[in-house]
Design a protein around this motif. Sequence first.
Motif, PDB file in Angstrom:
ATOM      1  N   SER A 192       0.862  -1.172   0.000  1.00 17.61           N
ATOM      2  CA  SER A 192       0.000   0.000   0.000  1.00 17.61           C
ATOM      3  C   SER A 192       0.900   1.224   0.000  1.00 17.61           C
ATOM      4  N   GLU A 193       0.315   2.390   0.070  1.00 17.31           N
ATOM      5  CA  GLU A 193       1.104   3.597   0.152  1.00 17.31           C
ATOM      6  C   GLU A 193       0.725   4.355   1.404  1.00 17.31           C
ATOM      7  N   SER A 194       1.713   4.995   2.011  1.00 16.44           N
ATOM      8  CA  SER A 194       1.444   5.830   3.173  1.00 16.44           C
ATOM      9  C   SER A 194       0.816   7.123   2.685  1.00 16.44           C
ATOM     10  N   LYS A 195       0.413   7.986   3.597  1.00 15.28           N
ATOM     11  CA  LYS A 195      -0.179   9.266   3.234  1.00 15.28           C
ATOM     12  C   LYS A 195       0.748  10.086   2.354  1.00 15.28           C
ATOM     13  N   SER A 196       2.055   9.863   2.488  1.00 12.61           N
ATOM     14  CA  SER A 196       3.027  10.623   1.699  1.00 12.61           C
ATOM     15  C   SER A 196       3.261  10.020   0.316  1.00 12.61           C
ATOM     16  N   GLY A 197       2.643   8.869   0.008  1.00  9.89           N
ATOM     17  CA  GLY A 197       2.845   8.219  -1.271  1.00  9.89           C
ATOM     18  C   GLY A 197       4.027   7.276  -1.292  1.00  9.89           C
ATOM     19  N   VAL A 198       4.667   7.056  -0.142  1.00  5.45           N
ATOM     20  CA  VAL A 198       5.818   6.165  -0.039  1.00  5.45           C
ATOM     21  C   VAL A 198       5.314   4.729   0.103  1.00  5.45           C
ATOM     22  N   PRO A 199       5.820   3.759  -0.723  1.00  5.30           N
ATOM     23  CA  PRO A 199       5.394   2.374  -0.577  1.00  5.30           C
ATOM     24  C   PRO A 199       5.593   1.882   0.853  1.00  5.30           C
ATOM     25  N   SER A 200       4.534   1.249   1.395  1.00  5.81           N
ATOM     26  CA  SER A 200       4.611   0.829   2.793  1.00  5.81           C
ATOM     27  C   SER A 200       3.711  -0.370   3.037  1.00  5.81           C
ATOM     28  N   LYS A 201       3.824  -0.909   4.231  1.00  5.90           N
ATOM     29  CA  LYS A 201       2.943  -1.973   4.689  1.00  5.90           C
ATOM     30  C   LYS A 201       2.502  -1.585   6.086  1.00  5.90           C
ATOM     31  N   GLY A 202       1.216  -1.432   6.281  1.00  5.93           N
ATOM     32  CA  GLY A 202       0.722  -0.996   7.569  1.00  5.93           C
ATOM     33  C   GLY A 202       1.221   0.386   7.938  1.00  5.93           C
ATOM     34  N   GLY A 203       1.497   1.234   6.945  1.00  6.88           N
ATOM     35  CA  GLY A 203       1.975   2.584   7.199  1.00  6.88           C
ATOM     36  C   GLY A 203       3.471   2.696   7.425  1.00  6.88           C
ATOM     37  N   PRO A 251       7.137   2.346   5.842  1.00  2.00           N
ATOM     38  CA  PRO A 251       7.823   2.206   4.551  1.00  2.00           C
ATOM     39  C   PRO A 251       8.730   0.972   4.512  1.00  2.00           C
ATOM     40  N   TYR A 252       8.985   0.480   3.313  1.00  2.99           N
ATOM     41  CA  TYR A 252       9.832  -0.691   3.085  1.00  2.99           C
ATOM     42  C   TYR A 252      11.322  -0.376   3.103  1.00  2.99           C
ATOM     43  N   PHE A 253      11.690   0.886   3.244  1.00  4.63           N
ATOM     44  CA  PHE A 253      13.096   1.246   3.165  1.00  4.63           C
ATOM     45  C   PHE A 253      13.416   2.323   4.194  1.00  4.63           C
ATOM     46  N   GLY A 254      14.714   2.408   4.535  1.00  8.45           N
ATOM     47  CA  GLY A 254      15.118   3.397   5.511  1.00  8.45           C
ATOM     48  C   GLY A 254      16.608   3.639   5.446  1.00  8.45           C
ATOM     49  N   GLY A 264      11.511   5.411   5.397  1.00  5.92           N
ATOM     50  CA  GLY A 264      10.884   6.241   4.377  1.00  5.92           C
ATOM     51  C   GLY A 264      11.833   7.245   3.748  1.00  5.92           C
ATOM     52  N   THR A 265      13.130   7.110   4.016  1.00  7.66           N
ATOM     53  CA  THR A 265      14.121   7.985   3.413  1.00  7.66           C
ATOM     54  C   THR A 265      15.406   7.209   3.167  1.00  7.66           C
ATOM     55  N   LEU A 266      16.167   7.636   2.182  1.00 11.12           N
ATOM     56  CA  LEU A 266      17.508   7.105   1.960  1.00 11.12           C
ATOM     57  C   LEU A 266      18.536   8.218   2.160  1.00 11.12           C
ATOM     58  N   ALA A 267      18.092   9.330   2.756  1.00  8.51           N
ATOM     59  CA  ALA A 267      18.967  10.482   2.976  1.00  8.51           C
ATOM     60  C   ALA A 267      20.161  10.097   3.841  1.00  8.51           C
ATOM     61  N   GLN A 268      21.289  10.685   3.530  1.00 10.26           N
ATOM     62  CA  GLN A 268      22.528  10.475   4.281  1.00 10.26           C
ATOM     63  C   GLN A 268      23.126  11.832   4.616  1.00 10.26           C
ATOM     64  N   ARG A 269      23.887  11.869   5.698  1.00 11.12           N
ATOM     65  CA  ARG A 269      24.581  13.106   6.058  1.00 11.12           C
ATOM     66  C   ARG A 269      25.665  13.393   5.024  1.00 11.12           C
ATOM     67  N   ARG A 270      26.027  14.649   4.900  1.00  7.82           N
ATOM     68  CA  ARG A 270      27.055  15.051   3.941  1.00  7.82           C
ATOM     69  C   ARG A 270      28.428  15.167   4.591  1.00  7.82           C
ATOM     70  N   VAL A 271      28.457  15.345   5.896  1.00 11.61           N
ATOM     71  CA  VAL A 271      29.721  15.404   6.631  1.00 11.61           C
ATOM     72  C   VAL A 271      29.633  14.461   7.816  1.00 11.61           C
ATOM     73  N   ALA A 272      30.761  14.021   8.296  1.00  5.94           N
ATOM     74  CA  ALA A 272      30.790  13.086   9.421  1.00  5.94           C
ATOM     75  C   ALA A 272      30.218  13.727  10.674  1.00  5.94           C
ATOM     76  N   GLY A 273      29.547  12.899  11.480  1.00  5.51           N
ATOM     77  CA  GLY A 273      29.013  13.365  12.743  1.00  5.51           C
ATOM     78  C   GLY A 273      30.094  13.381  13.808  1.00  5.51           C
ATOM     79  N   THR A 274      29.866  14.146  14.847  1.00  8.22           N
ATOM     80  CA  THR A 274      30.827  14.203  15.946  1.00  8.22           C
ATOM     81  C   THR A 274      30.316  13.366  17.106  1.00  8.22           C
ATOM     82  N   ASN A 275      31.190  13.048  18.030  1.00  7.76           N
ATOM     83  CA  ASN A 275      30.811  12.263  19.194  1.00  7.76           C
ATOM     84  C   ASN A 275      29.838  13.033  20.085  1.00  7.76           C
ATOM     85  N   GLU A 276      29.840  14.355  20.007  1.00  8.72           N
ATOM     86  CA  GLU A 276      28.973  15.167  20.864  1.00  8.72           C
ATOM     87  C   GLU A 276      27.596  15.398  20.243  1.00  8.72           C
TER      88      GLU A 276
END
Length: 167
Positions: free
Chosen positions: A10-21, A23-26, A40-52
């Motif tokens: 099915s699709e979530s309210k945002s149109g992202v393919p999902s099951k029971g609301g 998404p199939y990906f993350g 529901g996203t494949l977004a990645q950071r552009r710079v490394a995160g810090t320990n803090e």
Amino acid sequence: RGTGAGTPPSESKSGVPSKGGVPYFGSIDRTPSYVTLAMGTLAQRRVAGTNEEGKGVPGWVPPHFKGVPGPIVHGKKGIHAFLRKSLHSPRTMAVRDCFMHWRDQGQVGKAGKVFVLDSVNPQTRYAIFFDDNIRYDDAHIVDACDIRNPEKPIPLPRAINRFLVRV
């Protein structure tokens, strides 16, 4: 709307393919002090995160995960519980790892792809991680840990060819 194995999603309210609301990906985001899964996203950071970054802030969300259509799950135990519940019925799910973190930590297993499992009672659900970059002297690409102590890796001699399989 699909509800069972072999039926279309099915699709979530945002149109992202999902099951029971859900998404199939993350995508995973992590620093030395936290790990977060956003569905529901494949977004990645552009710079490394810090320990803090996000340290000591319950429910902190990386900026590139704000507004995602699916749930956001924190910590290895939370990710394990979420995946266990989400994968209870037959389905395929794709999760993008945090390459930037793994690279910046020296490409070591403890910074690799998150793989939390129950290594004591595998008969309830047997988890196997297949990858061509697993090394026999170092998990290298995967952070394999048991749900009872997710901050400590499963000893490699116990994990290789049982939970971690080089293909």
